[in-house]
Scaffold this motif. Structure first.
Motif, PDB file in Angstrom:
ATOM      1  N   GLN A  30      -8.107   9.497  -0.331  1.00 50.20           N
ATOM      2  CA  GLN A  30      -8.107   8.434  -1.331  1.00 50.20           C
ATOM      3  C   GLN A  30      -8.425   8.981  -2.721  1.00 50.20           C
ATOM      4  O   GLN A  30      -7.823   8.574  -3.718  1.00 50.20           O
ATOM      5  CB  GLN A  30      -9.123   7.355  -0.954  1.00 50.20           C
ATOM      6  CG  GLN A  30      -9.096   6.126  -1.856  1.00 50.20           C
ATOM      7  CD  GLN A  30      -7.748   5.428  -1.834  1.00 50.20           C
ATOM      8  OE1 GLN A  30      -7.175   5.204  -0.778  1.00 50.20           O
ATOM      9  NE2 GLN A  30      -7.225   5.120  -3.016  1.00 50.20           N
ATOM     10  N   ARG A  68      -5.278  10.603  -4.146  1.00 48.82           N
ATOM     11  CA  ARG A  68      -4.273   9.650  -4.615  1.00 48.82           C
ATOM     12  C   ARG A  68      -4.720   8.982  -5.906  1.00 48.82           C
ATOM     13  O   ARG A  68      -3.893   8.715  -6.793  1.00 48.82           O
ATOM     14  CB  ARG A  68      -3.996   8.625  -3.521  1.00 48.82           C
ATOM     15  CG  ARG A  68      -3.221   9.247  -2.358  1.00 48.82           C
ATOM     16  CD  ARG A  68      -3.008   8.304  -1.219  1.00 48.82           C
ATOM     17  NE  ARG A  68      -2.363   8.999  -0.110  1.00 48.82           N
ATOM     18  CZ  ARG A  68      -2.318   8.560   1.131  1.00 48.82           C
ATOM     19  NH1 ARG A  68      -2.891   7.398   1.442  1.00 48.82           N
ATOM     20  NH2 ARG A  68      -1.716   9.251   2.073  1.00 48.82           N
ATOM     21  N   ASP A  69      -6.022   8.704  -6.041  1.00 49.83           N
ATOM     22  CA  ASP A  69      -6.531   8.162  -7.306  1.00 49.83           C
ATOM     23  C   ASP A  69      -6.258   9.150  -8.447  1.00 49.83           C
ATOM     24  O   ASP A  69      -5.856   8.743  -9.537  1.00 49.83           O
ATOM     25  CB  ASP A  69      -8.033   7.898  -7.197  1.00 49.83           C
ATOM     26  CG  ASP A  69      -8.356   6.712  -6.299  1.00 49.83           C
ATOM     27  OD1 ASP A  69      -7.449   5.882  -6.060  1.00 49.83           O
ATOM     28  OD2 ASP A  69      -9.506   6.610  -5.838  1.00 49.83           O
ATOM     29  N   GLU A  80       2.969   7.762  -1.593  1.00 50.35           N
ATOM     30  CA  GLU A  80       1.670   7.160  -1.345  1.00 50.35           C
ATOM     31  C   GLU A  80       0.975   6.766  -2.641  1.00 50.35           C
ATOM     32  O   GLU A  80       0.391   5.684  -2.749  1.00 50.35           O
ATOM     33  CB  GLU A  80       0.787   8.128  -0.540  1.00 50.35           C
ATOM     34  CG  GLU A  80       1.246   8.345   0.888  1.00 50.35           C
ATOM     35  CD  GLU A  80       2.339   9.383   0.992  1.00 50.35           C
ATOM     36  OE1 GLU A  80       2.729   9.942  -0.052  1.00 50.35           O
ATOM     37  OE2 GLU A  80       2.824   9.636   2.123  1.00 50.35           O
ATOM     38  N   ALA A  81       1.006   7.662  -3.657  1.00 45.42           N
ATOM     39  CA  ALA A  81       0.384   7.345  -4.940  1.00 45.42           C
ATOM     40  C   ALA A  81       1.087   6.163  -5.604  1.00 45.42           C
ATOM     41  O   ALA A  81       0.441   5.283  -6.190  1.00 45.42           O
ATOM     42  CB  ALA A  81       0.421   8.569  -5.858  1.00 45.42           C
ATOM     43  N   ASP A 134       2.752   3.740  -4.063  1.00 46.89           N
ATOM     44  CA  ASP A 134       2.399   2.519  -3.319  1.00 46.89           C
ATOM     45  C   ASP A 134       1.006   2.024  -3.694  1.00 46.89           C
ATOM     46  O   ASP A 134       0.759   0.816  -3.773  1.00 46.89           O
ATOM     47  CB  ASP A 134       2.471   2.790  -1.817  1.00 46.89           C
ATOM     48  CG  ASP A 134       3.901   2.873  -1.302  1.00 46.89           C
ATOM     49  OD1 ASP A 134       4.806   2.333  -1.979  1.00 46.89           O
ATOM     50  OD2 ASP A 134       4.111   3.474  -0.234  1.00 46.89           O
ATOM     51  N   GLN A 135       0.087   2.957  -3.927  1.00 47.71           N
ATOM     52  CA  GLN A 135      -1.267   2.557  -4.304  1.00 47.71           C
ATOM     53  C   GLN A 135      -1.273   1.874  -5.669  1.00 47.71           C
ATOM     54  O   GLN A 135      -1.934   0.843  -5.852  1.00 47.71           O
ATOM     55  CB  GLN A 135      -2.177   3.782  -4.336  1.00 47.71           C
ATOM     56  CG  GLN A 135      -3.600   3.468  -4.765  1.00 47.71           C
ATOM     57  CD  GLN A 135      -4.525   4.645  -4.574  1.00 47.71           C
ATOM     58  OE1 GLN A 135      -4.561   5.234  -3.499  1.00 47.71           O
ATOM     59  NE2 GLN A 135      -5.281   4.979  -5.604  1.00 47.71           N
ATOM     60  N   SER A 193      -2.229  -2.130  -6.633  1.00 47.03           N
ATOM     61  CA  SER A 193      -3.207  -2.513  -7.651  1.00 47.03           C
ATOM     62  C   SER A 193      -2.594  -3.472  -8.668  1.00 47.03           C
ATOM     63  O   SER A 193      -3.216  -4.468  -9.057  1.00 47.03           O
ATOM     64  CB  SER A 193      -3.731  -1.258  -8.361  1.00 47.03           C
ATOM     65  OG  SER A 193      -4.372  -0.387  -7.461  1.00 47.03           O
TER      66      SER A 193
END
Length: 587
Positions: free
Chosen positions: A415, A418-419, A570-571, A573-574, A578
């Protein structure tokens, strides 16, 4: 022992592969022949004559005749210089007729035109010219002993075409050697037919990278350095700064390739040969892919290694307007995670496990179209520059790991990574009923500088080819491709994007070097949904990296990007989650 269905009959696959290597060998032979012929018949004799002429003695020669011959054709003119002259050596009159190292007719550059014009003028005005005489044999003489800049064309043929041909022949030899070493396929356990897999000690691509790096660096610099040494002084004298800049850039790229080769070699020596051991073996579709790897670095808290498992489709495609085909790869499925790190006798041991869904393609034999599975392991610590890629066997066995319990995709560090991937390209600020998003200038600047460097190299080669008198196709193609890369790299580095998405709708403003380039104002009633879209993929060796964007899809079908340059699905999608959560728009 796990079993898997064979995707093709072993005999047929082996026969097809053998026929393919023979076809490739026949294709490579003309390239190797032309290249080796250019080296043996043009480059090496020229370099030999130029070397031995450096010790010859100067004399004043009187021209008897001199003429610049022009052969005209529909597409171009070729030029040849002939002359006869006499000179005195130790009171003896000697006659000579050799004008330059290369005396054939050609249209490479303006060497023949300048030399012919100079000799014809000297003959008209009755002036003597300098000649060079072999002190060991005075009948051996020449007027101009300089090494022509146009030798680079023969170097391109010799090293370029010859390198391609010899490289393909070496690949064919290696492939047939590997085929001879293969065990007969049983159909139930096809991974045991691959010598590189059979012992479950899978080696990385690093050794191949070192060979490729030195190959590219050697060929490139053998082209760049003679061009710079032979043509640079003349370009400086004639103030041809455009060509001088192009050649200088060509040399800088060669220096960069040498740096790459040296760094790859030092990296390989630093960590030695590393191997993956799979558990289960092979990796399992519908089960687990797990592996462990000892690594010779000191153990310390906080070591993290990112791991990517990919299934890729390798295939041949024919581009529009081209008679040949090119190899491409598409990512079929990919997942990311972080390895567990534990102390080990050799330093540390990395271990990781992924869940692999059912229905994905199995590993296949190398062919014109096949699926392959790869693992990429890379240190997350900039002070530890470790990265390796492995080709691994993955089959539909349904097996699970006996010893690896932790799911790499659920590691707490995932996590955070990805942040960081989102934060490096965007600044997200919640506001009442929505979000503000700012994508700054120079995001992913390292990636975009590569585009600028490659574009400059292609453009420089195109300009240099044009100055050397190469066919127009060379400067047009290389210059066009290089120019497009430069434009894209400049745009990617120099644009910014501001976005506001809330209950009132969408506002965007994109600027280029501070100047407003594009903007949108969309009311909320026209917005259909938010979505992630893949922008493009980059490939370094066998490692694939997909860049994505988040976009707003309107009810009329139009799509507006609100975030770009995101590394990985993945990044993206995150960030999408948000934005959707804060703004209330569906995805």
């Amino acid at each position: 022992m796990p079993t898997a269905d064979a995707s093709a009959e072993p005999g047929k696959k082996t026969g097809k592969r053998s026929a393919g290597t023979w076809v490739l060998a026949l294709f490579a032979l003309p390239f190797a022949g032309v290249g080796i012929g250019a080296l043996l018949l043009a480059v090496l004799p020229t370099l030999y004559d130029w070397t031995r002429m450096q010790s010859w003695q100067p004399v004043d020669a009187t021209l008897v005749s001199a003429k610049l011959h022009t052969s005209r054709s529909k597409n171009s003119n070729t030029y040849r210089v002939t002359a006869s002259y006499r000179f005195q050596v130790a009171g003896q009159e000697v006659h000579g007729s050799r004008v330059a190292i290369n005396e054939g007719a050609d249209n490479i550059g303006d060497f023949n035109q300048q030399l012919g014009t100079r000799l014809e003028r000297a003959l008209r005005e009755g002036k003597t010219v300098h000649a060079w005489v072999n002190p060991s044999d005075v009948s051996d003489s020449v007027i101009d002993r300089s090494l022509r800049w146009g030798l680079g064309v023969w170097l391109v043929l010799g090293l370029g075409l010859g390198g391609v041909g010899v490289g393909l022949l070496a690949y064919v030899w290696h492939a047939r050697k590997k085929d001879a070493a293969r065990r007969p396929e049983t159909g139930a356990e096809p991974w045991l037919a691959r010598p590189e897999w059979v012992h479950n000690q899978i080696r990385s691509h690093k050794r191949l990278e070192v060979w490729v790096a030195w190959g590219f660096a050697t060929v490139w610099n053998l082209l760049a350095l003679p061009a710079a040494i032979g043509g640079g002084p003349k370009m400086l004298r004639t103030e041809n700064y455009a060509a001088l800049g192009a050649v200088s850039l060509f040399v800088l790229v060669g220096v960069g390739l040498l740096v790459w080769a040296v760094r790859a070699t030092l990296d390989a020596r630093r960590y030695g040969e590393v191997h993956l051991q799979l558990d289960p073996f092979p990796g399992s579709i519908g089960g687990h892919f797990g592996a462990s790897m000892p690594l010779g670095v000191p153990y310390q808290a906080g070591l993290h290694f990112a791991v990517t498992l990919s299934c890729v489709l390798h295939y041949q495609t024919r581009s529009a307007g081209k008679s040949g085909s090119e190899s491409r790869e598409n990512v079929v499925w990919q997942t990311d995670g972080v390895a567990q790190v534990a102390p080990h006798a050799q330093g540390v041991e990395l271990s990781f496990r992924f869940n692999v869904p059912s229905g994905l393609p199995q590993s296949q034999e190398v062919d014109t179209e096949y699926h392959a599975w790869r693992v990429h392991i890379e240190s997350a610590d900039p002070a530890l520059p470790f990265a390796r890629t492995f080709d691994v066997p993955v089959y539909a066995t349904g097996e699970t790991s006996d010893t690896l319990a932790a799911d790499a995709a659920q590691h707490p560090r995932v996590q955070q990574m990805r942040d960081a991937q989102v934060d490096e390209v965007s600044d997200l600020t919640p506001i009442p009923g929505g979000v503000r998003l700012y994508l700054p200038y120079a995001r992913l600047w390292r990636q975009n500088l590569i585009w600028l460097g490659m574009g400059g190299a292609f453009l420089g080669f195109g300009v240099m080819a044009g100055r050397m008198g190469a066919p127009a196709l060379f400067p047009v193609v290389f210059g066009g491709v290089g120019g497009a890369m430069l434009v894209w790299g400049f745009y990617a580095l120099c644009n910014s994007l501001r976005v506001q998405l809330d209950r009132d709708g969408l506002q965007t403003e994109r600027r280029l070097l501070g100047l407003k380039l594009a903007w949108h104002r969309v009311p909320a009633r026209d917005i259909a949904r938010l979505a992630v879209k893949e922008s493009y993929s980059s490939q370094t060796g066998t490692r694939h990296l997909t860049f994505c964007r988040v976009q707003v899809e309107l009810k009329n079908g139009k799509k507006i990007a609100i975030a770009d340059s995101l590394r990985g699905r993945e990044a993206a999608d995150q960030l999408l989650a948000s934005i959707a959560s804060a703004s209330g728009y569906r995805r």
